[in-house]
Design a protein around this motif. Structure first.
Motif, short mmCIF file in Angstrom:
data_model
loop_
_atom_site.label_atom_id
_atom_site.label_comp_id
_atom_site.label_asym_id
_atom_site.label_seq_id
_atom_site.Cartn_x
_atom_site.Cartn_y
_atom_site.Cartn_z
N ASP A 37 0.85 -1.19 0.00
CA ASP A 37 0.00 0.00 0.00
C ASP A 37 0.89 1.24 0.00
O ASP A 37 1.57 1.53 0.98
CB ASP A 37 -0.90 -0.02 1.24
CG ASP A 37 -1.96 1.07 1.21
OD1 ASP A 37 -1.94 1.92 0.29
OD2 ASP A 37 -2.83 1.08 2.11
N THR A 38 0.90 1.98 -1.12
CA THR A 38 1.72 3.19 -1.20
C THR A 38 0.86 4.46 -1.24
O THR A 38 1.35 5.52 -1.65
CB THR A 38 2.62 3.15 -2.45
OG1 THR A 38 1.83 3.24 -3.63
CG2 THR A 38 3.43 1.87 -2.49
N PHE A 138 5.34 8.44 -5.22
CA PHE A 138 4.85 7.10 -4.89
C PHE A 138 4.21 6.43 -6.10
O PHE A 138 4.34 5.21 -6.29
CB PHE A 138 3.86 7.17 -3.72
CG PHE A 138 4.42 7.91 -2.54
CD1 PHE A 138 5.66 7.57 -2.03
CD2 PHE A 138 3.73 8.96 -1.96
CE1 PHE A 138 6.21 8.26 -0.95
CE2 PHE A 138 4.26 9.66 -0.88
CZ PHE A 138 5.51 9.30 -0.37
N LEU A 139 3.54 7.20 -6.94
CA LEU A 139 3.01 6.66 -8.19
C LEU A 139 4.15 6.23 -9.11
O LEU A 139 4.14 5.14 -9.68
CB LEU A 139 2.12 7.68 -8.88
CG LEU A 139 1.59 7.31 -10.28
CD1 LEU A 139 0.78 6.02 -10.23
CD2 LEU A 139 0.78 8.44 -10.87
N ILE A 140 5.17 7.08 -9.23
CA ILE A 140 6.31 6.75 -10.08
C ILE A 140 7.06 5.55 -9.54
O ILE A 140 7.45 4.64 -10.29
CB ILE A 140 7.25 7.98 -10.20
CG1 ILE A 140 6.53 9.11 -10.93
CG2 ILE A 140 8.53 7.61 -10.94
CD1 ILE A 140 7.30 10.42 -10.95
N ASN A 141 7.29 5.51 -8.22
CA ASN A 141 7.95 4.36 -7.61
C ASN A 141 7.20 3.07 -7.87
O ASN A 141 7.80 2.03 -8.16
CB ASN A 141 8.10 4.57 -6.10
CG ASN A 141 9.47 5.10 -5.71
OD1 ASN A 141 10.33 4.35 -5.25
ND2 ASN A 141 9.67 6.39 -5.90
N GLY A 142 5.86 3.13 -7.77
CA GLY A 142 5.05 1.93 -8.00
C GLY A 142 5.17 1.42 -9.41
O GLY A 142 5.32 0.22 -9.65
N MET A 143 5.12 2.33 -10.38
CA MET A 143 5.21 1.90 -11.78
C MET A 143 6.58 1.34 -12.11
O MET A 143 6.70 0.34 -12.82
CB MET A 143 4.88 3.09 -12.70
CG MET A 143 3.42 3.49 -12.70
SD MET A 143 2.99 4.64 -14.04
CE MET A 143 3.82 6.14 -13.48
N ILE A 144 7.63 1.96 -11.58
CA ILE A 144 8.99 1.49 -11.87
C ILE A 144 9.26 0.14 -11.19
O ILE A 144 9.97 -0.71 -11.74
CB ILE A 144 10.02 2.55 -11.44
CG1 ILE A 144 9.92 3.76 -12.37
CG2 ILE A 144 11.43 1.99 -11.44
CD1 ILE A 144 10.84 4.92 -12.00
#
Length: 285
Positions: A37-38, A138-144
């Motif tokens: 959960d981010t 957090f969105l960018i971290n999740g996608m990467i």
């Protein structure tokens, strides 16, 4: 294994619901599943029966410790907890909002979650990442961190514009960081049940704007047709999720829909999506 992020920068699309229901289905068929959960709102955490205020460890501390003097000693596994559903969880907390500014000072900020996931990924068949409904680290971290991302669309007139916006983000990641984000599936969430409400919806919009002109496009059916046509060119799988009757009850009880109400109208769509994600793990097409 495979890591899947549920993404969209707009709120209310059903990312968290989709993530949790698909996690429940994968667990039900015998897969080992971790949900990360981010989102500072911590809805996925609550949906798995965990109250974030009672936690001593959550993903906020993980991000902060990764920005400390000894980031190599920080392990994402130290933040994993068990839930009543049998799904493992890295919980979130409202404090996560405060980590965004700290991450901007870290040159490795885009890869923090990926580094943690890479160490633990062999423990699970599936790692599912619930990302926040806003643009940011957090969105960018999740996608990467993900092998594949699932783009979740709500049934409204902003769906097509939302697709363009998040595509800009994905293109920027590719252009600036040289990282290709793979969108493996699109979920059109709660579209079927809204067709009969289109007229009432537009009447309210017209009243708000003081307009009596006909809307263009004039129905959510047309919007759905346009959206499906556009995204099917770039995204290999498009799945429709019907309006569920027991989804709210499922989240409140922390019981996956597959257990609580297996005949719910939303289940065929969620099952299809879970099957596609599971095929990514095994390499089947």
């Amino acid at each position: 294994m495979t890591t899947t992020a549920f993404i969209h920068h707009k709120g209310g699309t059903g990312k968290t619901t989709s993530c949790l229901q698909i996690a429940g289905i994968l667990k039900n068929i015998g897969r080992t599943v971790l949900v990360i959960d981010t989102d500072p709102q911590a809805n996925a955490t609550l949906g798995l029966g965990v109250y974030s205020d009672s936690l001593q460890k959550h993903i906020y501390q993980y991000y902060i410790q990764c920005c400390s003097d000894n980031p190599e000693k920080v392990l994402l596994s130290d933040y994993i907890i068990k839930t009543v559903s049998g799904i493992d969880l890295v919980p979130s907390h409202l404090d996560l909002v405060g980590a965004e500014a700290i991450l901007y000072k870290n040159p490795e900020r885009y890869h923090i979650l990926k580094k943690g996931v890479d160490i633990i990924k062999e423990r699970y068949d599936h790692i599912l990442i619930d990302t926040p409904p806003f643009l940011g680290q957090f969105l960018i971290n999740g996608m990467i961190a993900a092998d594949n991302s699932v783009m979740v669309f709500s049934s409204d007139i902003f769906a097509i514009a939302g697709y363009d916006h998040i595509n800009h983000i994905i293109n920027d990641i590719n252009d600036i960081l040289g990282i290709k984000i793979n969108i493996g599936m699109a979920l059109l969430n709660r579209w079927n049940s809204h067709y009969e409400k289109t007229e009432t919806f537009w009447e309210k919009i017209q009243q708000l704007l003081g307009s009596t002109s006909e809307p263009k496009p004039d129905s959510l059916q047309e919007i759905r047709t346009q959206l499906e046509k556009r995204i099917s060119v770039e995204i290999p799988e498009v799945v429709i999720i019907s309006e569920g009757k027991e989804i709210s009850h499922s989240l409140k009880q922390s019981i996956p829909l597959i257990i609580l109400a297996p005949d719910d109208p939303a289940m065929p769509g969620f099952k299809k999506a879970a099957s596609i994600i599971d095929s990514w793990k095994s390499g089947r097409k």
